[in-house]
Design a protein around this motif. Structure first.
Motif, PDB file in Angstrom:
ATOM      1  N   MET A 118      64.934  14.865   4.068  1.00  0.00           N
ATOM      2  CA  MET A 118      63.684  14.709   4.804  1.00  0.00           C
ATOM      3  C   MET A 118      63.986  14.543   6.280  1.00  0.00           C
ATOM      4  O   MET A 118      64.742  13.663   6.678  1.00  0.00           O
ATOM      5  N   THR A 119      63.413  15.406   7.110  1.00  0.00           N
ATOM      6  CA  THR A 119      63.620  15.336   8.547  1.00  0.00           C
ATOM      7  C   THR A 119      62.511  14.508   9.195  1.00  0.00           C
ATOM      8  O   THR A 119      61.398  14.434   8.665  1.00  0.00           O
ATOM      9  N   PRO A 120      62.796  13.881  10.354  1.00  0.00           N
ATOM     10  CA  PRO A 120      61.746  13.116  11.036  1.00  0.00           C
ATOM     11  C   PRO A 120      60.594  14.025  11.463  1.00  0.00           C
ATOM     12  O   PRO A 120      60.772  15.225  11.661  1.00  0.00           O
ATOM     13  N   SER A 121      59.419  13.439  11.580  1.00  0.00           N
ATOM     14  CA  SER A 121      58.269  14.214  12.040  1.00  0.00           C
ATOM     15  C   SER A 121      58.495  14.691  13.468  1.00  0.00           C
ATOM     16  O   SER A 121      59.127  13.990  14.267  1.00  0.00           O
ATOM     17  N   PRO A 122      58.012  15.863  13.822  1.00  0.00           N
ATOM     18  CA  PRO A 122      58.168  16.363  15.191  1.00  0.00           C
ATOM     19  C   PRO A 122      57.597  15.380  16.206  1.00  0.00           C
ATOM     20  O   PRO A 122      56.581  14.726  15.964  1.00  0.00           O
ATOM     21  N   ALA A 123      58.266  15.310  17.352  1.00  0.00           N
ATOM     22  CA  ALA A 123      57.892  14.318  18.361  1.00  0.00           C
ATOM     23  C   ALA A 123      56.805  14.794  19.304  1.00  0.00           C
ATOM     24  O   ALA A 123      56.329  14.023  20.134  1.00  0.00           O
ATOM     25  N   ALA A 172      57.095  20.695  19.576  1.00  0.00           N
ATOM     26  CA  ALA A 172      58.108  20.588  18.524  1.00  0.00           C
ATOM     27  C   ALA A 172      57.515  20.952  17.163  1.00  0.00           C
ATOM     28  O   ALA A 172      58.194  21.562  16.328  1.00  0.00           O
ATOM     29  N   THR A 173      56.246  20.590  16.946  1.00  0.00           N
ATOM     30  CA  THR A 173      55.575  20.960  15.704  1.00  0.00           C
ATOM     31  C   THR A 173      55.441  22.472  15.603  1.00  0.00           C
ATOM     32  O   THR A 173      55.721  23.071  14.555  1.00  0.00           O
ATOM     33  N   ALA A 174      55.017  23.101  16.697  1.00  0.00           N
ATOM     34  CA  ALA A 174      54.881  24.558  16.710  1.00  0.00           C
ATOM     35  C   ALA A 174      56.224  25.234  16.482  1.00  0.00           C
ATOM     36  O   ALA A 174      56.330  26.204  15.715  1.00  0.00           O
ATOM     37  N   THR A 175      57.271  24.705  17.108  1.00  0.00           N
ATOM     38  CA  THR A 175      58.613  25.286  16.948  1.00  0.00           C
ATOM     39  C   THR A 175      59.101  25.156  15.505  1.00  0.00           C
ATOM     40  O   THR A 175      59.697  26.083  14.951  1.00  0.00           O
ATOM     41  N   ALA A 176      58.842  23.993  14.891  1.00  0.00           N
ATOM     42  CA  ALA A 176      59.257  23.781  13.498  1.00  0.00           C
ATOM     43  C   ALA A 176      58.548  24.748  12.560  1.00  0.00           C
ATOM     44  O   ALA A 176      59.149  25.281  11.623  1.00  0.00           O
ATOM     45  N   LEU A 177      57.270  24.996  12.809  1.00  0.00           N
ATOM     46  CA  LEU A 177      56.528  25.943  11.981  1.00  0.00           C
ATOM     47  C   LEU A 177      56.996  27.372  12.222  1.00  0.00           C
ATOM     48  O   LEU A 177      57.124  28.168  11.282  1.00  0.00           O
ATOM     49  N   GLN A 178      57.271  27.703  13.468  1.00  0.00           N
ATOM     50  CA  GLN A 178      57.756  29.044  13.790  1.00  0.00           C
ATOM     51  C   GLN A 178      59.093  29.324  13.116  1.00  0.00           C
ATOM     52  O   GLN A 178      59.369  30.458  12.707  1.00  0.00           O
ATOM     53  N   ALA A 179      59.913  28.296  12.985  1.00  0.00           N
ATOM     54  CA  ALA A 179      61.205  28.466  12.314  1.00  0.00           C
ATOM     55  C   ALA A 179      61.035  28.827  10.843  1.00  0.00           C
ATOM     56  O   ALA A 179      61.948  29.380  10.229  1.00  0.00           O
ATOM     57  N   ALA A 226      59.576  22.760   6.765  1.00  0.00           N
ATOM     58  CA  ALA A 226      60.021  22.277   8.065  1.00  0.00           C
ATOM     59  C   ALA A 226      60.410  20.800   8.022  1.00  0.00           C
ATOM     60  O   ALA A 226      61.370  20.376   8.681  1.00  0.00           O
ATOM     61  N   LEU A 227      59.668  20.016   7.237  1.00  0.00           N
ATOM     62  CA  LEU A 227      59.925  18.576   7.150  1.00  0.00           C
ATOM     63  C   LEU A 227      60.899  18.218   6.036  1.00  0.00           C
ATOM     64  O   LEU A 227      61.245  17.050   5.867  1.00  0.00           O
ATOM     65  N   GLN A 228      61.301  19.234   5.264  1.00  0.00           N
ATOM     66  CA  GLN A 228      62.183  19.032   4.097  1.00  0.00           C
ATOM     67  C   GLN A 228      61.582  18.005   3.134  1.00  0.00           C
ATOM     68  O   GLN A 228      62.244  17.083   2.655  1.00  0.00           O
ATOM     69  N   ARG A 229      60.305  18.211   2.847  1.00  0.00           N
ATOM     70  CA  ARG A 229      59.607  17.366   1.896  1.00  0.00           C
ATOM     71  C   ARG A 229      59.209  18.198   0.672  1.00  0.00           C
ATOM     72  O   ARG A 229      59.013  19.413   0.784  1.00  0.00           O
TER      73      ARG A 229
END
Length: 297
Positions: free
Chosen positions: A1-6, A10-17, A60-63
């Motif tokens: 589980m990765t920390p929530s985007p700050a 960062a949220t947009a980048t995590a989703l784009q990945a 993205a959150l590894q959940r």
């Protein structure tokens, strides 16, 4: 589980990945849902990416991703929990065979509880992403049951008591708006409307999801679909249909759109015969002509 985007970026980048390209507004809604621990209600036409964002957030959150697909007649036993009556009966008979008795407290212990998606979302570690998909398909009374869950991330089971999540799950609810969701549900959620993407974003999503597609074909597909959405069709094609059509065209080794290719593949893009009949022939030819004119311009 990765920390929530700050941050929103960062949220947009995590989703784009994960191959999901959100608008700034959607990235903001997702970021706030995480930071405020509030459910996120997404409404919009089918095929605009409402369901896909839950999968992208989970990755993205590894959940874990837990999905509750709503339908007419959905009840407590299918959505939250039910008791394993068969196992309880076996326990009673075994006790009777040994000359013992089982009390109600013993028979309604946690080991006899069958967890369904809502309860699983409260007990799973790490805290999962819970997708409550197409809530508008469920009966309106089902929403009343959701109120406690959405407000406090807990469920009350009469025989056991209240079960509360140690860490709140990220809850994403979707609706195609076939009926209105009750205001009491909406008040407990953050809200975002997903519309059809504009041409630039649709092209960006198409290139991200199908990186090998010919650039000319991708531009033509987006232009043609954007033109279709200006027509009075029963079911306008969504982003999901754009991706499906593009994959089909790639499989057919198409490098550009022509009347024959469009005619033979409209069933991938449009899902109602009346819409296909409306577009076939002169309407498709007009859209192709407009597409080429835009390309030349």
């Amino acid at each position: 589980m990765t920390p929530s985007p700050a941050s929103i970026d960062a949220t947009a980048t995590a989703l784009q990945a994960q191959g999901y390209l959100p608008s700034r507004e959607l990235a903001t809604a997702a970021f706030l849902a995480l930071r405020l621990a509030r459910p996120l209600l997404l409404e919009g036409a089918p095929g605009t990416g409402k369901t896909a964002i839950a999968s992208a957030l989970a990755a993205a959150l590894q959940r874990p991703l837990i999905r509750l697909q709503c339908y007419e007649g959905l009840d407590l036993a299918s959505a939250a929990y039910e008791w394993n009556y068969a196992r309880q009966m076996i326990e009673i008979r075994l006790a009777q065979a040994g000359g013992a008795q089982r009390t109600a407290d013993e028979l309604f212990a946690r080991r006899f509880l069958i967890e369904r998606p809502l309860l699983q979302a409260l007990t799973t570690t790490p805290a999962p992403v819970l997708l409550i998909d197409e809530l508008d398909r469920a009966d309106a009374p089902f929403e009343a049951f959701l109120l406690e869950f959405l407000a406090d991330f807990q469920l009350t089971i009469p025989e056991l008591g209240t079960i509360t999540a140690a860490t709140p799950p990220l809850v994403v609810l979707t609706s195609n708006r076939s009926r209105e969701i009750h205001d009491a549900v909406k008040r407990r959620c953050l809200y975002h409307w997903l519309d059809y993407p504009d041409a630039d974003r649709e092209l960006a999503v198409l290139r991200a999801r199908l990186p090998g597609i010919d650039a000319q074909l991708a531009a033509q597909v987006v232009a043609f679909v954007q033109g279709l959405r200006q027509l009075d069709l029963y079911k306008l094609p969504g982003l999901a249909e754009t991706l499906d059509w593009s994959r089909a065209l790639v499989e057919l080794n198409a490098v550009s759109l022509d009347p024959a290719t469009v005619q033979s593949t409209l069933g991938v893009l449009l899902k109602y015969q009346d819409d296909i009949a409306r577009v076939q022939g002169s309407e498709a030819a007009r859209l192709l002509a407009e597409m080429r004119q835009v390309a030349r311009g």
